[in-house]
Design a protein around this motif. Structure first.
Motif, mmCIF file in Angstrom:
data_model
loop_
_atom_site.group_PDB
_atom_site.id
_atom_site.type_symbol
_atom_site.label_atom_id
_atom_site.label_comp_id
_atom_site.label_asym_id
_atom_site.label_seq_id
_atom_site.Cartn_x
_atom_site.Cartn_y
_atom_site.Cartn_z
ATOM 1 N N PRO A 375 0.827 -1.216 0.000
ATOM 2 C CA PRO A 375 0.000 0.000 0.000
ATOM 3 C C PRO A 375 0.857 1.259 0.000
ATOM 4 N N GLN A 376 0.393 2.272 -0.758
ATOM 5 C CA GLN A 376 1.083 3.547 -0.827
ATOM 6 C C GLN A 376 0.352 4.538 0.075
ATOM 7 N N ILE A 377 1.074 5.107 1.056
ATOM 8 C CA ILE A 377 0.468 6.011 2.022
ATOM 9 C C ILE A 377 1.108 7.395 1.889
ATOM 10 N N THR A 378 0.258 8.415 1.768
ATOM 11 C CA THR A 378 0.717 9.800 1.683
ATOM 12 C C THR A 378 0.133 10.599 2.829
ATOM 13 N N TYR A 379 1.008 11.330 3.531
ATOM 14 C CA TYR A 379 0.567 12.172 4.640
ATOM 15 C C TYR A 379 0.649 13.633 4.220
ATOM 16 N N ASP A 380 -0.339 14.397 4.626
ATOM 17 C CA ASP A 380 -0.390 15.797 4.240
ATOM 18 C C ASP A 380 -1.055 16.583 5.375
ATOM 19 N N THR A 381 -0.886 17.886 5.353
ATOM 20 C CA THR A 381 -1.581 18.784 6.269
ATOM 21 C C THR A 381 -2.370 19.788 5.439
ATOM 22 N N VAL A 382 -3.632 19.965 5.797
ATOM 23 C CA VAL A 382 -4.513 20.878 5.072
ATOM 24 C C VAL A 382 -4.955 21.992 6.007
ATOM 25 N N ILE A 383 -4.791 23.231 5.548
ATOM 26 C CA ILE A 383 -5.218 24.402 6.324
ATOM 27 C C ILE A 383 -6.385 25.044 5.597
ATOM 28 N N LYS A 384 -7.506 25.146 6.289
ATOM 29 C CA LYS A 384 -8.686 25.805 5.726
ATOM 30 C C LYS A 384 -8.972 27.050 6.558
ATOM 31 N N LYS A 385 -9.190 28.184 5.867
ATOM 32 C CA LYS A 385 -9.410 29.427 6.587
ATOM 33 C C LYS A 385 -10.453 30.272 5.876
ATOM 34 N N VAL A 386 -11.318 30.931 6.652
ATOM 35 C CA VAL A 386 -12.262 31.892 6.093
ATOM 36 C C VAL A 386 -11.515 33.218 5.965
ATOM 37 N N ILE A 387 -11.258 33.630 4.715
ATOM 38 C CA ILE A 387 -10.385 34.794 4.502
ATOM 39 C C ILE A 387 -11.154 36.093 4.304
ATOM 40 N N CYS A 388 -12.395 36.013 3.833
ATOM 41 C CA CYS A 388 -13.178 37.235 3.629
ATOM 42 C C CYS A 388 -14.593 36.826 3.241
ATOM 43 N N ASP A 389 -15.447 37.794 2.996
ATOM 44 C CA ASP A 389 -16.738 37.507 2.402
ATOM 45 C C ASP A 389 -16.851 38.264 1.084
ATOM 46 N N SER A 390 -17.748 37.804 0.226
ATOM 47 C CA SER A 390 -17.855 38.393 -1.100
ATOM 48 C C SER A 390 -19.216 38.077 -1.687
ATOM 49 N N VAL A 391 -19.603 38.839 -2.691
ATOM 50 C CA VAL A 391 -20.857 38.616 -3.409
ATOM 51 C C VAL A 391 -20.527 37.971 -4.748
ATOM 52 N N ALA A 392 -21.142 36.823 -5.014
ATOM 53 C CA ALA A 392 -20.899 36.106 -6.263
ATOM 54 C C ALA A 392 -21.792 36.648 -7.370
ATOM 55 N N GLN A 393 -21.666 36.034 -8.560
ATOM 56 C CA GLN A 393 -22.419 36.501 -9.723
ATOM 57 C C GLN A 393 -23.916 36.363 -9.567
ATOM 58 N N SER A 559 -23.049 53.229 -0.041
ATOM 59 C CA SER A 559 -21.696 52.690 0.067
ATOM 60 C C SER A 559 -21.687 51.190 -0.145
ATOM 61 N N THR A 560 -20.520 50.695 -0.509
ATOM 62 C CA THR A 560 -20.310 49.268 -0.722
ATOM 63 C C THR A 560 -18.866 48.945 -0.390
ATOM 64 N N ARG A 561 -18.539 47.667 -0.228
ATOM 65 C CA ARG A 561 -17.180 47.248 0.119
ATOM 66 C C ARG A 561 -16.605 46.404 -1.009
ATOM 67 N N ILE A 562 -15.342 46.650 -1.325
ATOM 68 C CA ILE A 562 -14.646 45.952 -2.406
ATOM 69 C C ILE A 562 -13.446 45.229 -1.806
ATOM 70 N N SER A 563 -13.349 43.925 -2.079
ATOM 71 C CA SER A 563 -12.283 43.091 -1.517
ATOM 72 C C SER A 563 -11.452 42.499 -2.639
ATOM 73 N N TRP A 564 -10.178 42.283 -2.358
ATOM 74 C CA TRP A 564 -9.301 41.628 -3.328
ATOM 75 C C TRP A 564 -8.143 40.974 -2.589
ATOM 76 N N GLN A 565 -7.439 40.119 -3.314
ATOM 77 C CA GLN A 565 -6.236 39.514 -2.772
ATOM 78 C C GLN A 565 -5.160 39.481 -3.843
ATOM 79 N N ALA A 594 1.855 41.723 -0.460
ATOM 80 C CA ALA A 594 0.963 40.615 -0.790
ATOM 81 C C ALA A 594 0.004 40.364 0.374
ATOM 82 N N GLY A 595 -1.252 40.040 0.069
ATOM 83 C CA GLY A 595 -2.224 39.797 1.121
ATOM 84 C C GLY A 595 -3.637 40.010 0.651
ATOM 85 N N SER A 596 -4.566 39.999 1.597
ATOM 86 C CA SER A 596 -5.989 40.200 1.321
ATOM 87 C C SER A 596 -6.408 41.543 1.880
#
Length: 636
Positions: A375-393, A559-565, A594-596
């Motif tokens: 068997p082939q075993i791969t170990y990894d670490t996953v980081i999930k983060k809520v970085i901002c909010d946004s309005v989709a299409q 007014s409105t808010r504009i986000s980018w990264q 660099a950043g959000s």
């Protein structure tokens, strides 16, 4: 009457300041209004003019939740029977209603039975708001004779049948009989049904003096037993809990011996209403499904499917109208239309099972096993983060989740919780989902519920996710509720959501292998749980690519808010243009790392000389050679 505090108020107050109690007595009263409002045990009556009134418990199906009266024409409701339970240093104080029934052809006067306790426990009988009888055991059932309304029978616990012959005002001691009472026939008040000492169904032909065994199957408890009588005066239906299952039984011979047949069985509660104007017509609710029988309950066919578990059902006679309740809603259903009549907001406490908030972060240990030789075993670490909010299409607001793997992959997800129904949606394009949204979870689901939700994989016809069980998450000194889901999809994903933490584990298969995620640690609302130390922590907030998010709100005023990264540092320009390409405002023109980022644009900022009329505008981001433009609308 002393002012009392709800459980929620006391707990929240304790968080705000330290309180020292000295010679202080706290009375804790819990009523249905102390917690999130829910609907259960829907039923109804008809007035002599044909008007319907519905009744429901405000809360789960327990006697200590209040019962409300609801008018489906005016959509108004009012308190009908108060229920509560409280705890004091001297003992408990409670009032509960187990059952109630209106007098024949009378939508004003009624009898109700239940229990009350204040140090001592008493079963109670009320005529309207007046206590007429009490006895030191629970009273569970009440029936009023249709032939002689002066005859009122109640009973339940301890094999007692209580009888009144003056309309429920008095229950003489010498009228009490040894009979575990369940139901009185509406066609003959001498015919009663009850239970024997082995909890088997018995029938009395003489008002409870003697009885004969008519069904040998065991009834687990009285509370889940209900009878329904067909207008042909031959067929009788009943629901009961028997050997751990909820069952529907039908008799084709007045409930006599050898006439009872079980035709429906489930692990989950059944709700039944028959139509007295149509012989043989029965409606049965189970989980999200409404079934209909036109052959006296011998067979059932699917009639309607709702989006949540059914908690009550009532069929209006001489019509095609069916009233059905779910946990938070009441519907009016006809063959061609489902109309929402009443809804309660979903408890915000449920949102803690998936805490979406900017800054929250989860770290998972990921293990992938390929079943090869070896068997082939791969170990990894996953980081999930809520970085901002946004309005989709689709003009809906989402939280943007960045999921980054130590081995190098990065993904972004747009997710939101619909506060009106407790459902979690993910913005997904290219699959023809309604509004480009994929349902990934339903936080209102109860054990056994099947929902068309797909956190892992994609939607496909007939696929469902089932809330398989609930238990507790006990790591890190916690004892938090956990919901465990399983998806009938490729790989059979199994995952769990923990109260206050979110997704704590997941496992799913693929061709010749499995992938497992286990929560190592997280940061929720600034509180650290478990192990969140990473060697890449200094770089985890640097975006992997450029993104200019949709402004929020949109349309906006003023007014409105504009986000980018930006994954790189550089000279950053953010400008606003009208539809002719004229620059109308410069929001940013400076060097940024660099950043959000997020910035507010005010279309009526007198200090900056900006005052724009309604219309379509464009905002453009430039970072080095990167340029992206999005559209927004000012609507005054």
């Amino acid at each position: 009457m002393p002012k009392t505090l709800s459980f929620r108020q006391i707990v929240c107050g304790a968080k705000m300041k330290k309180i020292i109690f000295s010679h202080l007595i706290i009375i804790l009263v819990v009523t249905s209004s102390s917690f999130a409002q829910e609907i259960s045990d829907l039923n109804g009556i008809e007035t002599q003019t044909g008007r319907t009134y519905l009744f429901y418990r405000n809360g789960s199906y327990t006697p200590y939740n209040s019962i409300y009266k609801f008018d489906p024409e005016t959509l108004l409701d009012s308190l009908f029977l108060l229920g509560y339970i409280s705890w004091t240093p001297f003992g408990n104080d409670a009032k509960g209603t187990n059952d109630f029934e209106f007098f024949p052809n009378d939508s004003i006067n009624f009898m109700s039975v239940g229990n009350e306790f204040n140090i001592d426990f008493w079963g109670t009988v009320y005529r309207n708001d007046t206590l007429t009888f009490s006895i030191p055991f629970d009273i569970i059932k009440v029936d009023i004779s249709k032939q002689n309304p002066q005859k009122v029978f109640t009973g339940g616990s301890y094999n007692y049948l209580l009888r009144s012959f003056d309309g429920g005002y008095n229950f003489p001691i010498d009228s009490i009989m040894q009979f575990a009472y369940l139901s009185m026939s509406p066609f003959n008040d001498n015919i009663l049904f009850g239970l024997d000492s082995l909890n088997r169904l018995v029938k009395s032909f003489n008002g409870g003096y003697t009885s004969v065994l008519v069904d040998t199957s065991k009834t687990d408890d009285i509370f889940n037993s209900k009878f329904f009588y067909d207008s042909d005066q031959q067929h009788i239906y009943r629901i009961a809990k028997s050997y751990g299952k909820y069952v529907f039984l039908t008799s084709n011979n007045n409930g006599n011996q050898f006439s009872w047949t079980k035709t429906f069985e489930s692990d989950f509660a059944l709700w039944v209403s028959n139509d007295p104007s149509i012989s043989g017509s029965i409606y049965l609710g189970n989980l999200r499904y409404i079934y209909k029988s036109t052959d006296f309950g011998s067979t059932f066919s699917l009639y309607k499917t709702l989006d949540s578990r059914i908690t009550g059902i009532y069929k209006k006679p001489n019509s095609d109208i069916l009233y059905v309740s779910t946990r938070y809603r009441i519907y009016k259903i006809t063959p061609n239309l489902i109309t929402l009549l009443k809804s309660f907001p979903v408890s915000s406490e449920l949102f803690s099972y998936y805490p979406l908030k900017v800054g929250n972060k989860w770290i998972y240990d990921k293990t992938t096993i390929v079943y090869d030789f070896p068997p082939q075993i791969t170990y990894d670490t996953v980081i999930k983060k809520v970085i901002c909010d946004s309005v989709a299409q689709n003009n809906k607001k989402y939280f943007v989740l960045k999921e980054e793997s130590i081995l190098g992959s990065t993904e972004y997800f747009l997710e939101r919780i619909d506060s009106t129904n407790g459902k979690i949606f993910r913005f997904v394009q290219g699959y023809n989902y309604p509004d480009n949204e994929l349902l990934i979870d339903d936080l209102t689901a109860e054990i056994g519920d099947s929902i068309e939700a797909f956190r892992y994989g994609v939607w496909y016809p007939g696929g469902v996710t089932v809330l398989r069980e609930e238990d507790y998450f006990t790591k890190w000194g916690l004892n938090s509720g956990r919901k465990i889901f399983e998806t009938n999809n490729y790989g059979m994903p199994l995952y769990s959501l923990t109260y206050g933490l979110g997704l704590d584990s997941a496992v799913y298969g693929f061709d010749f292998g499995t992938t497992t995620y286990v929560l190592r640690g997280c940061v929720i609302n600034g509180t650290v749980f478990g192990d969140t130390v990473l060697s890449v922590d200094n770089n985890e907030d640097i975006p992997a690519n450029f993104v200019l998010f949709q402004n929020y709100p949109n349309p906006f005023n003023p007014s409105t808010r504009i986000s980018w990264q930006s994954p790189v540092a550089g000279q950053t320009n953010l400008r606003i243009y009208d539809v002719l390409g004229n620059e109308v405002a410069t929001l940013l023109n400076e060097y940024r790392n660099a950043g959000s980022y997020e910035i507010e644009f005010n279309s009526a900022d007198k200090n900056q000389g900006v005052f724009l009329p309604s219309g379509v505008y464009f905002y453009q981001l430039k970072v080095g050679d990167y340029v992206q433009t999005r559209k927004m609308m000012l609507l005054k």
